[in-house]
Motif scaffolding. Structure first.
Motif, PDB file in Angstrom:
ATOM      1  N   LEU A 299       0.827  -1.212   0.000  1.00 24.87           N
ATOM      2  CA  LEU A 299       0.000   0.000   0.000  1.00 24.87           C
ATOM      3  C   LEU A 299       0.858   1.258   0.000  1.00 24.87           C
ATOM      4  O   LEU A 299       0.375   2.374   0.155  1.00 24.87           O
ATOM      5  CB  LEU A 299      -0.906   0.014   1.241  1.00 24.87           C
TER       6      LEU A 299
ATOM      7  N   GLU B 298      -6.537   4.707   9.948  1.00 27.68           N
ATOM      8  CA  GLU B 298      -6.782   4.610   8.515  1.00 27.68           C
ATOM      9  C   GLU B 298      -6.017   3.438   7.901  1.00 27.68           C
ATOM     10  O   GLU B 298      -6.557   2.646   7.130  1.00 27.68           O
ATOM     11  CB  GLU B 298      -6.315   5.920   7.875  1.00 27.68           C
TER      12      GLU B 298
ATOM     13  N   GLU C  17      -7.476   0.123   8.881  1.00 26.76           N
ATOM     14  CA  GLU C  17      -8.668  -0.197   8.084  1.00 26.76           C
ATOM     15  C   GLU C  17      -8.277  -0.769   6.720  1.00 26.76           C
ATOM     16  O   GLU C  17      -8.812  -1.789   6.278  1.00 26.76           O
ATOM     17  CB  GLU C  17      -9.520   1.063   7.880  1.00 26.76           C
ATOM     18  N   LEU C  18      -7.307  -0.131   6.075  1.00 30.10           N
ATOM     19  CA  LEU C  18      -6.871  -0.569   4.744  1.00 30.10           C
ATOM     20  C   LEU C  18      -6.257  -1.963   4.805  1.00 30.10           C
ATOM     21  O   LEU C  18      -6.606  -2.843   4.016  1.00 30.10           O
ATOM     22  CB  LEU C  18      -5.843   0.421   4.173  1.00 30.10           C
TER      23      LEU C  18
ATOM     24  N   GLU D  46      -8.661  -4.820   5.635  1.00 33.60           N
ATOM     25  CA  GLU D  46      -9.519  -5.072   4.478  1.00 33.60           C
ATOM     26  C   GLU D  46      -8.816  -6.015   3.493  1.00 33.60           C
ATOM     27  O   GLU D  46      -9.422  -6.938   2.955  1.00 33.60           O
ATOM     28  CB  GLU D  46      -9.818  -3.735   3.799  1.00 33.60           C
ATOM     29  N   GLU D  47      -7.524  -5.765   3.338  1.00 39.67           N
ATOM     30  CA  GLU D  47      -6.714  -6.617   2.465  1.00 39.67           C
ATOM     31  C   GLU D  47      -6.774  -8.075   2.906  1.00 39.67           C
ATOM     32  O   GLU D  47      -6.681  -8.989   2.108  1.00 39.67           O
ATOM     33  CB  GLU D  47      -5.248  -6.160   2.482  1.00 39.67           C
TER      34      GLU D  47
END
Ligand code: GDP
Length: 472
Positions: free
Chosen positions: A19, A32, A35-36, A39-40
């Motif tokens: 990312l 943040e 969260e990213l 999700e992955e």
């Protein structure tokens, strides 16, 4: 995060890099990024606001005046070691706990109720000492209404006597003095009153406001008079609670009993606890399967100021943990689990205790009114000088308040007091004991040590002016 998702650290780091975020293994991720990354891995995160959870547990609706009824005062006995705290508690328990028809034998459950006059009772906490008192307070529990400070008349006002006084004063708890061991040769109560007067504590006999009673805990001499004085103080305090609602209160002690499971003593502070109630205490919960009084008799209800030993919690909460009754099992479980999560996170969490750096920020927020300080030093002269100079730094906006000052090393009890009173500890030519330093670290209490009085004063002054360079 990797643990929670049950994946390897390397995978999390790899995903972060994917990312475009460079991280190392011991770095904290912001919300943040979390969260990213989650999700992955196919997870969805939800953040809980720890303060909201705590507020939820703390809330206790205001009572209407007409619902309030008088309740017993709750008393803690404090004082220097060997001055007779345990003897006094034992004497009162042995002679005053209504043993009833059943010929019940009193049990140590952490607190007991004594009947003094016809319908006047006093609840005693059975763990003497200001350390226990302040440890509970550090957890947010305000249990004690009155502190009895025991001082041996054949000895003197000792370091722990002074500590006990500071701890009671910091909590805003009224004190009654029990001048003990008057049966002994060499007992000299007047000398004790004189020493107290040097600390600006004048007993009634000396024209002051503090009640005192000369007693012999060993012989039981004048203990009745002491109990009457406690009731008098209680009357002035006009202690009230509403028995007609669900119970709130605090844990006094808890342990795992081999035969009975988790056993906890809790003190009902408002409302009434009933057998079968669903209780949350800290990170644990459970239905009150059985309840016992200090005579080991089964009881089904416990009103305000009543200590009760309960079976049914699914763990042993710490002393001072608050209790609250819930109606829905799912809700109770949810709150307990959230609290458990708080406990886990607490290690990572920045505490809200005051530090010199923090003063500027709180000033900017505009709600900082009082800077609490504990002073320990190598000699009395410098402790007094430092204390006087610091108090003089008080401005219209901030009052500098010395909650405790004494000669000696910085102790665990000082750190507990700092935790409970949100204070900074200043050491002048003294250090913290290793246990105290460890506790301060865990609790997030700031300890500053100085060897030049001027430096201490200048630093506090700059901090109060919001002038300290923020540390990076
Ligand atoms: P604590 O450390 O404050 O709990 O003190 P203790 O209650 O353990 O008492 C310390 C010692 O003083 C014990 O040996 C007691 O028997 C003794 N003691 C306590 N109260 C009295 C008293 O009123 N008179 C006399 N002569 N001895 C007492």
């Amino acid at each position: 995060l990797a643990n929670l998702m049950d994946v390897s650290f390397a995978d999390v780091i790899g995903k972060c890099m994917g990312l475009g975020i460079m991280v190392s293994i011991n770095q904290r991720l912001d919300a943040e990024v979390i969260e990213l990354v989650t999700e992955e891995f196919g997870f969805e995160v939800s953040f809980i606001n720890l303060d909201d959870v705590e507020d939820e547990v703390d809330e206790d609706e205001e009572d209407d005046l007409e619902d309030l009824k008088s309740r017993n005062p709750i008393v803690t006995i404090m004082g220097h070691v060997d001055h007779g705290k345990t003897s006094l508690l034992d004497y009162i328990r042995r002679t005053k706990v209504a043993s009833g028809e059943a010929g019940g034998i009193t049990q140590h459950i952490g607190a007991y109720v004594v009947n003094v006059d016809e319908n006047k009772n006093i609840t005693f906490l059975d763990t003497p000492g200001h350390e226990a008192f302040t440890a509970m307070r550090a957890r947010g529990a305000k249990i004690t209404d009155i502190a009895v400070i025991v001082i041996a008349a054949d000895d003197a006002v000792m370091p722990q006597t002074k500590e006990a006084i500071s701890h009671a004063q910091a909590a805003g708890v009224p004190m009654i003095f029990a001048i003990n061991k008057i049966d002994k040769d060499g007992a000299n109560p007047q000398k004790i009153y004189e020493q107290l007067s040097q600390m600006n504590i004048l007993v009634e006999e000396w024209g002051g406001k503090f009640q005192s009673q000369e007693i012999s805990a060993k012989q039981g001499l004048n203990v009745d008079a002491l109990l009457e004085k406690i009731l008098l103080e209680a009357e002035v305090l006009d202690l009230k609670a509403n028995p007609d609602k669900e119970a709130t209160g605090s844990i006094v002690e808890a342990s795992l009993d081999k035969g009975r499971g988790y056993v906890a003593t809790l003190l009902v502070q408002n409302g009434t606890l009933r057998q079968g109630d669903l209780v949350v205490a800290g990170q644990y919960y459970g239905r009150m399967k059985a309840m016992f009084n200090e005579l080991n008799q089964r009881i089904e209800i416990a009103g305000p100021s009543t200590p009760v030993q309960v079976l049914g919690l699914n763990g042993a909460p710490q002393a001072g943990e608050k209790i609250k009754v819930y109606n829905e099992e799912s809700e109770a479980k949810d709150i307990a689990n959230k609290r458990a999560q708080i406990m886990r996170e607490q290690g990572l969490r920045t505490r809200k205790h005051i530090t010199l750096d923090e003063i500027g920020r709180r000033l900017a927020l505009g709600n900082f009114k009082e800077l609490n300080i504990i002073i320990k030093g190598d000699v009395d002269g410098s402790v007094e000088a430092l204390s006087d100079s610091l108090q003089k730094l008080s401005t219209e906006e901030i009052v500098v308040s010395v909650v405790h000052k004494a000669v000696g090393q910085i102790s665990e009890s000082d750190v507990l007091l700092a935790t409970a009173s949100d204070a900074i500890i200043l050491g002048f030519n003294v250090r913290a004991s290793s246990q105290a330093a460890r506790l301060a670290d865990v609790e997030g209490v700031e300890i500053k040590t100085y060897s030049i009085i001027y430096n201490a004063i200048e630093e506090i002054k700059s901090a109060m002016e919001g002038m300290l360079e923020p540390k990076v």
